[in-house]
Design a protein around this motif. Structure first.
Motif, PDB file in Angstrom:
ATOM      1  N   PRO A 167       0.826  -1.211   0.000  1.00 23.46           N
ATOM      2  CA  PRO A 167       0.000   0.000   0.000  1.00 23.46           C
ATOM      3  C   PRO A 167       0.860   1.261   0.000  1.00 23.46           C
ATOM      4  CG  PRO A 167      -0.905  -1.592   1.534  1.00 23.46           C
ATOM      5  CD  PRO A 167       0.411  -2.152   1.071  1.00 23.46           C
ATOM      6  N   GLY A 168       0.499   2.179  -0.874  1.00 19.06           N
ATOM      7  CA  GLY A 168       1.232   3.434  -0.965  1.00 19.06           C
ATOM      8  C   GLY A 168       2.339   3.441  -2.002  1.00 19.06           C
TER       9      GLY A 168
ATOM     10  N   HIS B 177      -6.924  -3.129  -5.883  1.00 19.59           N
ATOM     11  CA  HIS B 177      -6.763  -4.274  -4.982  1.00 19.59           C
ATOM     12  C   HIS B 177      -5.450  -4.257  -4.213  1.00 19.59           C
ATOM     13  CE1 HIS B 177     -10.372  -6.224  -6.547  1.00 19.59           C
ATOM     14  NE2 HIS B 177      -9.959  -5.903  -7.757  1.00 19.59           N
ATOM     15  N   TYR B 178      -4.493  -3.404  -4.572  1.00 20.51           N
ATOM     16  CA  TYR B 178      -3.213  -3.359  -3.873  1.00 20.51           C
ATOM     17  C   TYR B 178      -2.898  -1.972  -3.330  1.00 20.51           C
ATOM     18  CZ  TYR B 178      -2.506  -8.079  -5.548  1.00 20.51           C
ATOM     19  OH  TYR B 178      -2.649  -9.439  -5.777  1.00 20.51           O
ATOM     20  N   ASP B 179      -3.859  -1.047  -3.481  1.00 24.26           N
ATOM     21  CA  ASP B 179      -3.767   0.284  -2.867  1.00 24.26           C
ATOM     22  C   ASP B 179      -2.474   1.004  -3.248  1.00 24.26           C
ATOM     23  OD1 ASP B 179      -4.607   2.455  -1.401  1.00 24.26           O
ATOM     24  OD2 ASP B 179      -3.852   1.679   0.520  1.00 24.26           O
ATOM     25  N   VAL B 180      -2.175   0.995  -4.549  1.00 25.68           N
ATOM     26  CA  VAL B 180      -1.012   1.722  -5.056  1.00 25.68           C
ATOM     27  C   VAL B 180      -1.502   2.787  -6.026  1.00 25.68           C
ATOM     28  CG1 VAL B 180       0.460  -0.310  -4.814  1.00 25.68           C
ATOM     29  CG2 VAL B 180      -0.654   0.137  -7.010  1.00 25.68           C
ATOM     30  N   THR B 181      -0.611   3.730  -6.365  1.00 26.83           N
ATOM     31  CA  THR B 181      -0.917   4.704  -7.413  1.00 26.83           C
ATOM     32  C   THR B 181      -0.112   4.323  -8.655  1.00 26.83           C
ATOM     33  OG1 THR B 181       0.809   6.199  -6.633  1.00 26.83           O
ATOM     34  CG2 THR B 181      -1.428   6.551  -5.783  1.00 26.83           C
ATOM     35  N   VAL B 182      -0.716   4.528  -9.808  1.00 28.82           N
ATOM     36  CA  VAL B 182      -0.124   4.038 -11.051  1.00 28.82           C
ATOM     37  C   VAL B 182      -0.110   5.137 -12.100  1.00 28.82           C
ATOM     38  CG1 VAL B 182      -0.195   2.251 -12.843  1.00 28.82           C
ATOM     39  CG2 VAL B 182      -1.106   1.752 -10.548  1.00 28.82           C
ATOM     40  N   GLN B 183       1.040   5.292 -12.754  1.00 28.39           N
ATOM     41  CA  GLN B 183       1.124   6.050 -13.999  1.00 28.39           C
ATOM     42  C   GLN B 183       1.296   5.036 -15.123  1.00 28.39           C
ATOM     43  OE1 GLN B 183       4.028   9.168 -14.183  1.00 28.39           O
ATOM     44  NE2 GLN B 183       3.144  10.327 -12.475  1.00 28.39           N
ATOM     45  N   ALA B 184       0.375   5.020 -16.070  1.00 27.25           N
ATOM     46  CA  ALA B 184       0.382   4.020 -17.132  1.00 27.25           C
ATOM     47  C   ALA B 184       0.544   4.696 -18.484  1.00 27.25           C
ATOM     48  CB  ALA B 184      -0.908   3.200 -17.089  1.00 27.25           C
ATOM     49  N   TYR B 185       1.546   4.276 -19.240  1.00 25.31           N
ATOM     50  CA  TYR B 185       1.881   4.888 -20.528  1.00 25.31           C
ATOM     51  C   TYR B 185       1.447   3.977 -21.679  1.00 25.31           C
ATOM     52  CZ  TYR B 185       4.789   8.454 -18.299  1.00 25.31           C
ATOM     53  OH  TYR B 185       5.240   9.524 -17.546  1.00 25.31           O
ATOM     54  N   ASN B 186       0.943   4.604 -22.731  1.00 23.22           N
ATOM     55  CA  ASN B 186       0.517   3.860 -23.921  1.00 23.22           C
ATOM     56  C   ASN B 186       0.433   4.848 -25.086  1.00 23.22           C
ATOM     57  OD1 ASN B 186      -0.606   2.103 -25.784  1.00 23.22           O
ATOM     58  ND2 ASN B 186      -2.220   1.365 -24.422  1.00 23.22           N
TER      59      ASN B 186
ATOM     60  N   LEU C 132     -11.535   5.643 -10.005  1.00 31.43           N
ATOM     61  CA  LEU C 132     -10.097   5.497  -9.793  1.00 31.43           C
ATOM     62  C   LEU C 132      -9.298   6.673 -10.347  1.00 31.43           C
ATOM     63  CD1 LEU C 132      -9.751   1.701 -10.713  1.00 31.43           C
ATOM     64  CD2 LEU C 132      -9.655   2.710  -8.414  1.00 31.43           C
ATOM     65  N   ASP C 133      -9.958   7.790 -10.604  1.00 29.98           N
ATOM     66  CA  ASP C 133      -9.270   8.934 -11.208  1.00 29.98           C
ATOM     67  C   ASP C 133      -8.061   9.392 -10.402  1.00 29.98           C
ATOM     68  OD1 ASP C 133     -11.001   9.006 -13.331  1.00 29.98           O
ATOM     69  OD2 ASP C 133     -12.363  10.445 -12.420  1.00 29.98           O
ATOM     70  N   GLY C 134      -8.139   9.339  -9.086  1.00 27.02           N
ATOM     71  CA  GLY C 134      -7.033   9.792  -8.255  1.00 27.02           C
ATOM     72  C   GLY C 134      -5.954   8.756  -8.041  1.00 27.02           C
ATOM     73  N   LYS C 135      -6.219   7.528  -8.469  1.00 29.73           N
ATOM     74  CA  LYS C 135      -5.269   6.433  -8.233  1.00 29.73           C
ATOM     75  C   LYS C 135      -4.502   6.030  -9.495  1.00 29.73           C
ATOM     76  CE  LYS C 135      -5.212   4.142  -4.874  1.00 29.73           C
ATOM     77  NZ  LYS C 135      -4.328   4.162  -3.698  1.00 29.73           N
ATOM     78  N   VAL C 136      -5.115   6.229 -10.654  1.00 27.70           N
ATOM     79  CA  VAL C 136      -4.499   5.810 -11.912  1.00 27.70           C
ATOM     80  C   VAL C 136      -4.490   6.976 -12.883  1.00 27.70           C
ATOM     81  CG1 VAL C 136      -4.597   4.212 -13.858  1.00 27.70           C
ATOM     82  CG2 VAL C 136      -5.324   3.448 -11.595  1.00 27.70           C
ATOM     83  N   GLU C 137      -3.347   7.220 -13.487  1.00 26.01           N
ATOM     84  CA  GLU C 137      -3.232   8.236 -14.533  1.00 26.01           C
ATOM     85  C   GLU C 137      -2.799   7.553 -15.820  1.00 26.01           C
ATOM     86  OE1 GLU C 137      -0.880  12.422 -15.566  1.00 26.01           O
ATOM     87  OE2 GLU C 137      -0.255  11.188 -13.849  1.00 26.01           O
ATOM     88  N   PHE C 138      -3.636   7.634 -16.839  1.00 20.00           N
ATOM     89  CA  PHE C 138      -3.304   7.053 -18.142  1.00 20.00           C
ATOM     90  C   PHE C 138      -2.731   8.147 -19.029  1.00 20.00           C
ATOM     91  CE2 PHE C 138      -6.542   4.026 -16.612  1.00 20.00           C
ATOM     92  CZ  PHE C 138      -5.810   2.848 -16.751  1.00 20.00           C
ATOM     93  N   ILE C 139      -1.524   7.930 -19.493  1.00 20.06           N
ATOM     94  CA  ILE C 139      -0.772   8.940 -20.231  1.00 20.06           C
ATOM     95  C   ILE C 139      -0.548   8.453 -21.656  1.00 20.06           C
ATOM     96  CG2 ILE C 139       1.396  10.241 -20.340  1.00 20.06           C
ATOM     97  CD1 ILE C 139       1.621   9.733 -17.262  1.00 20.06           C
ATOM     98  N   GLU C 140      -1.024   9.214 -22.632  1.00 20.22           N
ATOM     99  CA  GLU C 140      -0.814   8.853 -24.031  1.00 20.22           C
ATOM    100  C   GLU C 140       0.563   9.361 -24.462  1.00 20.22           C
ATOM    101  OE1 GLU C 140      -2.648   9.527 -28.513  1.00 20.22           O
ATOM    102  OE2 GLU C 140      -3.845  10.148 -26.779  1.00 20.22           O
TER     103      GLU C 140
END
Length: 440
Positions: A203-204, A224-233, A251-259
């Motif tokens: 977590p964290g 499910h694992y209480d982490v923050t994610v920056q995801a690139y695609n 999940l807007d505050g937990k995951v950022e999808f970056i093009e």
């Protein structure tokens, strides 16, 4: 002259569905002659394929029996030019001719492909021909611009197409089957948990994902694992879908999808993960990828790369690279070390899940066939046949060991916060504490 066609065979093939193969009625071979040149071409073609147990029927009705009648399929070569094209480049042109229905397979396509793949000769180590042809081959380099073009060719053909045959979360990578009878949906969830446990997520943690597909893993890690994610695609269609779904799930505050391209990752992270992207990076860019990971991971950072792989370095299948996956280049394990060695990363574990990928592809192919009429309405018949061959060929490649599926975990060289045993992978309630377990 109109070609004669018969009704499709009614015999079911693997998975309970039938491939519709047109067949020419057998005709007397008296007077049906091949020139010496055509006989030579056919002999060389069969040798190039490893002399598989198939029955060849030519455009003039002449039939060539192979392996004393013990054959797995009948192959119809519909015109003389198709024979010549096979001789020039059987690896590239078989798929093109099959998709154009100038070569047709009667029988079980999977049985035919397995019979061919099991006798396919290993490629020669003589690179002279490759060097001579290099200026004339369409090499799709995985530069930042080239990668965008290549990815859009495959992934931006429409989310609705992929929804027809992927699982409900839209994971387009190898699933993990705790038992062979698991559903595709359950196996994909199990795969994501398998990856998260290997990463030792806490977590964290801050996680960066390179090549996130439609976003399922990033959302699973955050939820499910209480982490923050920056995801690139760099696939616009996939990023749009992922953002919409993350918003719908709160999940807007937990995951950022970056093009954006993986080469533009910024920030420091506890974990790096890439599932199904390395195949598109290209071995010439592995040191560049390693540099990105090196600058992105904290001192206690760890990572996982999940990729289609090979037992030894060789080019991607020419037809699939041109028509399905431009720029694709699955690596051998030795080639993957070009990512880790220059930056002193320690490889912690390597797992080969190729049979899991074969099982995944069984599900995908089954679902594709169940929805083939909808695919036909979306695209033309050539597309339908090409993707049938691609899915069936991929399944067979993993089944026969021509392709592998590697999961490689790694960390900083001095990081002792690593599992003492593999117990954590199979007992989710067990939480390894790294060096404390070993009293270091």
């Amino acid at each position: 002259m109109e070609r004669e066609r018969s009704e499709p065979t009614s015999d079911p093939i693997n998975g309970g569905f039938s491939y519709l193969a047109t067949a020419q009625e057998q005709r007397p071979s008296l007077g049906k002659m091949l020139s010496a040149a055509e006989k030579f071409l056919l002999e060389k073609i069969m040798q190039a394929f490893g002399n598989p147990p198939v029955h060849v029927v030519l455009w003039n009705g002449l039939e060539i029996q192979n392996h004393n009648g013990d054959t797995v399929a009948r192959i119809f070569i519909r015109d003389r030019d198709a024979l010549f094209k096979l001789f020039l480049n059987h690896e590239l042109n078989f798929g093109e001719l099959y998709s154009a229905k100038r070569i047709e397979v009667q029988g079980d396509l999977l049985d035919f492909l397995e019979a061919v793949f099991r006798v396919w000769p290993l490629p020669t180590q003589d690179k002279t021909i490759d060097r001579l042809l290099a200026p004339f081959i369409d090499i799709r380099n995985n530069t930042i611009i080239g990668s965008r073009r290549n990815i859009r060719h495959h992934y931006d053909i429409g989310n609705d197409f992929y929804k027809l045959w992927l699982d409900e979360r839209m994971l387009y990578t190898c699933a993990y089957f705790p038992h062979p009878d698991a559903s595709l949906e359950d196996a994909q969830i199990a795969k994501m948990d398998h990856v998260c446990r290997k990463l030792g997520l806490r977590p964290g943690d801050k996680v960066v994902e390179a090549g996130c597909g439609w976003g399922a893993l990033a959302m699973h890690m955050a939820k499910h694992y209480d982490v923050t994610v920056q995801a690139y695609n760099i696939s616009r269609e996939q990023i749009s879908h992922a953002r919409d779904r993350a918003h719908a799930e709160g999940l807007d505050g937990k995951v950022e999808f970056i093009e954006d391209d993986y080469r533009n990752v910024k920030g420091k992270f506890d974990a790096f993960v890439s599932v199904g992207m390395l195949e598109h990076v290209g071995t010439d860019h592995y040191r560049e990828l390693g540099k990105v990971i090196d600058r992105s991971l904290k001192d206690s950072g760890r990572g996982l790369i999940h990729t289609i792989g090979l037992n030894y370095p060789r080019p991607m299948d020419a037809w699939a690279e041109r028509h399905i996956f431009p720029g694709a280049n699955p690596p051998s394990l030795a080639q993957m070390m070009q990512i880790f060695e220059p930056y002193d990363f320690s490889v912690l574990d390597v797992e080969n899940l190729r049979l899991h990928y074969a099982k995944t592809l069984e599900h995908w192919l089954q679902r594709y066939e169940e929805n083939v009429e909808q695919v036909s309405r979306m695209f033309d018949e050539q597309f339908v046949l090409a993707w049938r061959l691609y899915l069936a060929g991929s399944l067979t490649s993993f089944k026969t060991g021509n392709m592998q599926l590697f999961q490689v975990t790694f960390s900083r060289a001095g990081n002792n916060q690593i599992p003492w045993t593999r117990r954590y992978l199979y007992e989710p309630e067990y939480q390894p504490t790294g060096e404390a377990d070993g009293n270091l």
